[in-house]
Write an enzyme that holds these catalytic residues in place. Sequence first.
Site, mmCIF file in Angstrom:
data_model
loop_
_atom_site.group_PDB
_atom_site.id
_atom_site.type_symbol
_atom_site.label_atom_id
_atom_site.label_comp_id
_atom_site.label_asym_id
_atom_site.label_seq_id
_atom_site.Cartn_x
_atom_site.Cartn_y
_atom_site.Cartn_z
ATOM 1 N N SER A 18 0.832 -1.205 0.000
ATOM 2 C CA SER A 18 0.000 0.000 0.000
ATOM 3 C C SER A 18 0.866 1.255 0.000
ATOM 4 O O SER A 18 0.556 2.237 -0.691
ATOM 5 C CB SER A 18 -0.919 -0.006 1.224
ATOM 6 O OG SER A 18 -1.656 1.201 1.309
ATOM 7 N N GLY A 40 1.904 5.786 -0.509
ATOM 8 C CA GLY A 40 2.765 6.449 0.453
ATOM 9 C C GLY A 40 2.243 6.264 1.872
ATOM 10 O O GLY A 40 1.243 5.580 2.115
ATOM 11 N N GLN A 86 -0.253 8.588 7.335
ATOM 12 C CA GLN A 86 -0.236 9.125 8.703
ATOM 13 C C GLN A 86 1.203 9.209 9.186
ATOM 14 O O GLN A 86 1.902 8.200 9.250
ATOM 15 C CB GLN A 86 -1.053 8.235 9.642
ATOM 16 C CG GLN A 86 -1.122 8.774 11.066
ATOM 17 C CD GLN A 86 -1.931 7.868 11.982
ATOM 18 O OE1 GLN A 86 -2.439 6.841 11.555
ATOM 19 N NE2 GLN A 86 -2.053 8.251 13.232
ATOM 20 N N GLY A 138 4.583 4.483 15.552
ATOM 21 C CA GLY A 138 4.644 4.246 14.112
ATOM 22 C C GLY A 138 5.695 3.267 13.643
ATOM 23 O O GLY A 138 6.096 3.294 12.481
ATOM 24 N N GLU A 139 6.151 2.360 14.518
ATOM 25 C CA GLU A 139 7.196 1.425 14.097
ATOM 26 C C GLU A 139 6.735 0.533 12.953
ATOM 27 O O GLU A 139 7.520 0.189 12.061
ATOM 28 C CB GLU A 139 7.663 0.572 15.276
ATOM 29 C CG GLU A 139 8.815 -0.356 14.901
ATOM 30 C CD GLU A 139 9.432 -1.071 16.087
ATOM 31 O OE1 GLU A 139 10.132 -2.078 15.859
ATOM 32 O OE2 GLU A 139 9.240 -0.622 17.236
ATOM 33 N N ARG A 194 4.678 1.333 10.481
ATOM 34 C CA ARG A 194 4.787 2.114 9.247
ATOM 35 C C ARG A 194 6.244 2.284 8.826
ATOM 36 O O ARG A 194 6.577 2.249 7.649
ATOM 37 C CB ARG A 194 4.137 3.494 9.454
ATOM 38 C CG ARG A 194 2.620 3.514 9.277
ATOM 39 C CD ARG A 194 2.008 4.754 9.887
ATOM 40 N NE ARG A 194 1.815 4.602 11.319
ATOM 41 C CZ ARG A 194 1.653 5.621 12.163
ATOM 42 N NH1 ARG A 194 1.691 6.857 11.720
ATOM 43 N NH2 ARG A 194 1.464 5.389 13.443
ATOM 44 N N GLU A 207 -0.673 4.658 23.059
ATOM 45 C CA GLU A 207 -1.079 4.805 21.663
ATOM 46 C C GLU A 207 -0.909 3.511 20.887
ATOM 47 O O GLU A 207 -1.802 3.082 20.152
ATOM 48 C CB GLU A 207 -0.261 5.924 20.999
ATOM 49 C CG GLU A 207 -0.566 7.306 21.517
ATOM 50 C CD GLU A 207 -1.975 7.767 21.198
ATOM 51 O OE1 GLU A 207 -2.488 7.391 20.122
ATOM 52 O OE2 GLU A 207 -2.562 8.486 22.022
ATOM 53 N N ASN A 208 0.252 2.867 21.038
ATOM 54 C CA ASN A 208 0.497 1.636 20.291
ATOM 55 C C ASN A 208 -0.439 0.517 20.701
ATOM 56 O O ASN A 208 -0.926 -0.251 19.867
ATOM 57 C CB ASN A 208 1.946 1.171 20.479
ATOM 58 C CG ASN A 208 2.911 1.927 19.586
ATOM 59 O OD1 ASN A 208 2.551 2.337 18.501
ATOM 60 N ND2 ASN A 208 4.128 2.129 20.046
ATOM 61 N N ARG A 231 -4.216 -0.085 19.473
ATOM 62 C CA ARG A 231 -4.475 -0.562 18.117
ATOM 63 C C ARG A 231 -4.961 -2.009 18.149
ATOM 64 O O ARG A 231 -4.546 -2.803 18.980
ATOM 65 C CB ARG A 231 -3.213 -0.435 17.258
ATOM 66 C CG ARG A 231 -2.723 1.006 17.182
ATOM 67 C CD ARG A 231 -1.502 1.146 16.303
ATOM 68 N NE ARG A 231 -1.025 2.524 16.319
ATOM 69 C CZ ARG A 231 -1.494 3.491 15.547
ATOM 70 N NH1 ARG A 231 -2.467 3.220 14.699
ATOM 71 N NH2 ARG A 231 -1.016 4.718 15.617
#
Length: 291
Positions: A39, A44, A47, A72-73, A75, A107-108, A111
Amino acid sequence: MSTAVLEGLHNLPLAQIQPSPENPRKNFEPKPLAELAESIKIHGVRQPVLVRPIGKSSKTGDWVERYQLVVGERRWRASKLAGKTEIPAIVDSKLTDSEALEIMVIENLQREDVHALDEALGYELLMKKAAESDRELGSLPGAPRHSAESIAAKVGKSVGYVYARLKLLALTPAARDAFQRNHITAGHAVLVARLQPLDQIKALGACFKDYITGDELARAKKLDLAKAKFADLSDVFNLYVEDEEHDEFAIGHGGGLRLASEKFLREWIQDNVNLRLKDVPWDLADEKASS
């Protein structure tokens, strides 16, 4: 040539970003990660990740700023798989160690694709770091900044849910391995985690066999419970493993192991562990006798 410290939203070189060793999320499933990479190749990264500067380093003679991932690890990993060289990132240089850790965990772990064991490790880490900070600052014991109650409020879960996750940390290495490889479900893992180490090994065998022989129990007792992995149980209980390298014996595959229901495991524990305790020469209701 030195690089100035950035702030706010920027495209950062992937090579200048490193994951945090304290990120409790350790499991990144290869297939979903590859799908995200595909994706990212097309669309790109939509986020930005969140990073903080951690100082400069030099590998080629030029000093460059290094950044630590806070959020964001996944991503970041997928971008590397996609062959990207940069990633959109929000740089926050004001984040303290404790603030970064809290954001990283909360945050992580909110999810949906986070493994329950990673979630448990995150909760434990928050509570442990809070206790360490209290001791360093000379705070009075008994009022940690992070408790099961405060964590539950932050992640929007019940206190019972957080305690259930924390209980998973009582799993032996073999049981953790089975759970992380998706050979057992979260429901099975919770039932197993309530047991003593040797009983956990027996219960894992019961997850895949209707009957455990005396020879198998004898082999189970010889295991090093602090080091044994799930693959070691194959020899103990004569489990059929079609292709361990590709997890062909995992739940849902056409061949290999067949996982018993949670109901079966609960009944097995009742018949083989709980009823056995009824024969002990003390009153189970007497806390002093059992301590």
